[in-house]
Design an enzyme around this catalytic site. Structure first.
Site, PDB file in Angstrom:
ATOM      1  N   ARG A  81      18.680  16.908 -26.383  1.00  0.00           N
ATOM      2  CA  ARG A  81      18.629  16.033 -25.204  1.00  0.00           C
ATOM      3  C   ARG A  81      19.798  16.270 -24.257  1.00  0.00           C
ATOM      4  NH1 ARG A  81      17.155   9.992 -27.145  1.00  0.00           N
ATOM      5  NH2 ARG A  81      15.005  10.347 -27.731  1.00  0.00           N
ATOM      6  N   GLY A 121      17.572  28.044 -27.190  1.00  0.00           N
ATOM      7  CA  GLY A 121      16.328  28.531 -26.606  1.00  0.00           C
ATOM      8  C   GLY A 121      16.378  28.410 -25.088  1.00  0.00           C
ATOM      9  N   ASP A 122      15.205  28.330 -24.498  1.00  0.00           N
ATOM     10  CA  ASP A 122      15.105  28.330 -23.037  1.00  0.00           C
ATOM     11  C   ASP A 122      15.934  27.217 -22.382  1.00  0.00           C
ATOM     12  OD1 ASP A 122      13.405  29.756 -20.914  1.00  0.00           O
ATOM     13  OD2 ASP A 122      13.213  27.637 -20.389  1.00  0.00           O
ATOM     14  N   GLY A 123      15.846  26.005 -22.930  1.00  0.00           N
ATOM     15  CA  GLY A 123      16.566  24.873 -22.338  1.00  0.00           C
ATOM     16  C   GLY A 123      18.069  25.066 -22.384  1.00  0.00           C
ATOM     17  N   THR A 124      18.576  25.397 -23.578  1.00  0.00           N
ATOM     18  CA  THR A 124      20.024  25.572 -23.759  1.00  0.00           C
ATOM     19  C   THR A 124      20.544  26.712 -22.891  1.00  0.00           C
ATOM     20  OG1 THR A 124      19.830  24.803 -26.028  1.00  0.00           O
ATOM     21  CG2 THR A 124      21.795  26.086 -25.513  1.00  0.00           C
ATOM     22  N   ILE A 145      12.123  28.996 -33.196  1.00  0.00           N
ATOM     23  CA  ILE A 145      11.037  29.358 -34.101  1.00  0.00           C
ATOM     24  C   ILE A 145       9.806  29.770 -33.299  1.00  0.00           C
ATOM     25  CG2 ILE A 145      11.777  27.868 -36.014  1.00  0.00           C
ATOM     26  CD1 ILE A 145       9.383  26.000 -35.179  1.00  0.00           C
ATOM     27  N   ASP A 146       9.732  29.323 -32.029  1.00  0.00           N
ATOM     28  CA  ASP A 146       8.516  29.551 -31.236  1.00  0.00           C
ATOM     29  C   ASP A 146       8.373  31.008 -30.775  1.00  0.00           C
ATOM     30  OD1 ASP A 146       8.279  26.806 -31.473  1.00  0.00           O
ATOM     31  OD2 ASP A 146       9.112  26.408 -29.483  1.00  0.00           O
ATOM     32  N   ASP A 148       9.205  32.276 -28.041  1.00  0.00           N
ATOM     33  CA  ASP A 148       8.607  32.292 -26.703  1.00  0.00           C
ATOM     34  C   ASP A 148       9.604  32.650 -25.595  1.00  0.00           C
ATOM     35  OD1 ASP A 148      10.159  30.025 -26.837  1.00  0.00           O
ATOM     36  OD2 ASP A 148       8.626  28.632 -26.116  1.00  0.00           O
ATOM     37  N   ARG A 190       4.890  25.119 -29.518  1.00  0.00           N
ATOM     38  CA  ARG A 190       4.831  24.608 -28.145  1.00  0.00           C
ATOM     39  C   ARG A 190       3.703  25.296 -27.365  1.00  0.00           C
ATOM     40  NH1 ARG A 190       9.497  21.464 -26.639  1.00  0.00           N
ATOM     41  NH2 ARG A 190      11.001  22.722 -27.748  1.00  0.00           N
ATOM     42  N   GLU A 241      -0.052  23.882 -32.125  1.00  0.00           N
ATOM     43  CA  GLU A 241      -0.003  22.520 -31.561  1.00  0.00           C
ATOM     44  C   GLU A 241      -0.351  22.485 -30.064  1.00  0.00           C
ATOM     45  OE1 GLU A 241       4.025  21.094 -32.021  1.00  0.00           O
ATOM     46  OE2 GLU A 241       4.853  22.736 -30.842  1.00  0.00           O
ATOM     47  N   ARG A 285     -10.452  18.729 -43.724  1.00  0.00           N
ATOM     48  CA  ARG A 285      -9.179  18.004 -43.833  1.00  0.00           C
ATOM     49  C   ARG A 285      -8.143  18.708 -42.974  1.00  0.00           C
ATOM     50  NH1 ARG A 285     -12.062  14.974 -46.110  1.00  0.00           N
ATOM     51  NH2 ARG A 285     -11.811  13.944 -48.132  1.00  0.00           N
TER      52      ARG A 285
HETATM   53  O1  F6P Z   1      10.879  24.504 -29.936  1.00  0.00           O
HETATM   54  C1  F6P Z   1      10.862  24.280 -31.300  1.00  0.00           C
HETATM   55  C2  F6P Z   1       9.957  23.141 -31.653  1.00  0.00           C
HETATM   56  O2  F6P Z   1       9.977  22.985 -33.062  1.00  0.00           O
HETATM   57  C3  F6P Z   1       8.527  23.270 -31.147  1.00  0.00           C
HETATM   58  O3  F6P Z   1       7.757  24.177 -31.883  1.00  0.00           O
HETATM   59  C4  F6P Z   1       8.062  21.841 -31.207  1.00  0.00           C
HETATM   60  O4  F6P Z   1       7.028  21.587 -30.296  1.00  0.00           O
HETATM   61  C5  F6P Z   1       9.299  21.078 -30.827  1.00  0.00           C
HETATM   62  O5  F6P Z   1      10.402  21.932 -31.072  1.00  0.00           O
HETATM   63  C6  F6P Z   1       9.491  19.799 -31.580  1.00  0.00           C
HETATM   64  O6  F6P Z   1      10.580  19.132 -31.046  1.00  0.00           O
HETATM   65  P1  F6P Z   1      11.313  17.913 -31.722  1.00  0.00           P
HETATM   66  O7  F6P Z   1      12.219  18.451 -32.793  1.00  0.00           O
HETATM   67  O8  F6P Z   1      12.062  17.289 -30.609  1.00  0.00           O
HETATM   68  O9  F6P Z   1      10.246  17.029 -32.305  1.00  0.00           O
END
Ligand code: F6P
Length: 367
Positions: A81, A121-124, A145-146, A148, A190, A241, A285
């Site tokens: 954040r 990642g991208d944000g940081t 982990i993504d 991306d 993501r 997801e 399931r």
């Molecule tokens: O970017 C990594 C990630 O684990 C994504 O795959 C996922 O959508 C997101 O972060 C989950 O974020 P948080 O830890 O804030 O729930």
């Protein structure tokens, strides 16, 4: 001051954004390389940019960086954040965002830091790039982990997440076969489908759904029904997801306004499971893997990539490369300007060899 003339004696290091396996391998490599090869001092900033904003950190010795290569998470803590340019504060019972970048810059100077290694990642890395424009000498290290992030063939953390998701598919296989069910596994990623693709192929999933290829539920149902007709009384669906039905939008689980990525994805696995049961009459399931993909010990691949990235980050910093991000190109570690790596998602192209191979072995992408 010209890049070459900046003297570096003390470097800061922080880990920002969501954690991932391999962060400690990077911290270890940066700290030990800085101390052993260049005689530098290393200062760990706690909880990502939150530590810079609130002035929280501690010196790291080579002992602090010992015995952590196999440990998940980050010994420095992290925050997904904290952004010095956008700090949420409550004024008159309302949350407003303030720019605390100058205060952060002051803390950086009070700590007498000459450079900053930002692992994220991208944000940081986008935030790191803005801090670089304020005069902080920064080198970035790509983590997620993504997988991306543009500008690097791979990020550390990805391999571990893929391995965990593959293990989960293997486990779902046996229970799916025993109960003659359709098992749906929702994985993270993501808006990029790398984890679902790599784990889905490795686990032999029958259907792989990723955000890059919007799916049609009829095609998914046909795929599992066809298997049933052939005597295969179970199916495995791996869904990212961020995957969504053609003409619709990704499923949002919740909105966290204080997060730079406010929309938390989740729930598509449940919807697909309900749809399969309804349209095929087969029992289905869902399992949602969630943060298990980010926890625990990193694979050997991620430990080694983290070690390479960490060592080269210090080397590039000492060579005078500023506002660059280390990256993997084939087998080589190189660097590119951070600005060229951020704000452009690396997604799965339709002609990606693993996609084509999956199609050739009969996997459906649901479109
Ligand atoms: O970017 C990594 C990630 O684990 C994504 O795959 C996922 O959508 C997101 O972060 C989950 O974020 P948080 O830890 O804030 O729930």
């Amino acid at each position: 001051m010209s890049l070459k003339t900046r003297k570096i004696n003390r470097i800061g290091i922080l880990t920002g954004g969501g954690d991932c396996p391999g962060l400690n391998a990077v911290i270890r490599a940066v700290t030990k390389t800085a101390i052993f090869d260049y005689g530098l001092e290393v200062f760990g900033i706690e909880d990502g940019f939150e530590g810079l904003i609130k002035k929280r950190g501690r010196f790291l010795s080579s002992e602090n960086a010992s015995g952590i290569i196999n440990v998940g998470g980050t010994i420095l803590g992290t925050s997904n954040r904290a952004d010095p340019f956008r700090v949420p504060v409550t004024r008159n019972h309302k949350v407003v965002f303030e720019d605390h970048s100058q205060k952060s810059l002051r803390h950086f100077r009070e700590w007498k830091l000459d450079a900053l290694v930002a692992i994220g990642g991208d944000g940081t890395l986008s935030i790191a790039n803005r801090l670089a424009s304020l005069g902080i000498n920064i080198i970035g290290i790509p983590k997620t982990i993504d997988n991306d992030l543009s500008g690097t063939d791979s990020t550390f953390g990805f391999d571990t997440a893929v391995q965990i998701a593959t293990d989960a598919i293997d486990r779902l296989h046996t229970t799916a076969a025993s109960h003659h069910r359709v098992m749906v596994l929702e994985v993270m990623g993501r808006n990029a489908g790398w984890i679902a693709l790599y784990a889905g192929v490795a686990g032999g999933a029958d259907v792989i759904l990723i955000p890059e290829f919007p799916f049609r539920s009829d095609v998914i149902c046909d795929a599992v029904k066809q298997r049933a007709r052939k005597g295969k009384r179970f199916s495995i669906v791996t869904v990212s997801e961020g995957a969504y039905e053609f003409g619709k939008s990704p499923v949002i689980k919740k909105v966290d306004k204080k997060n730079p990525y406010p929309e938390k994805l989740g729930g598509i696995g449940e919807r697909i499971t309900e749809c399969i049961e309804e349209k095929t009459g087969l029992e289905a399931r869902v399992a949602v893997l969630g943060h298990i993909q980010r926890g625990g010990s990193p694979t050997a691949v991620d430990r080694n990539l983290g070690t390479l990235f960490g060592m080269y980050a210090v080397k590039f910093l000492m060579d005078g490369r500023e506002a660059h991000m280390v990256c993997l190109r084939g087998q080589a570690i190189e660097s590119i300007p951070i600005g060229k790596a951020v704000n452009q998602l690396k997604r799965v192209p339709s002609d990606f060899p693993l996609v084509q191979s999956a199609i050739s072995v009969g996997t459906s992408f649901g479109y």
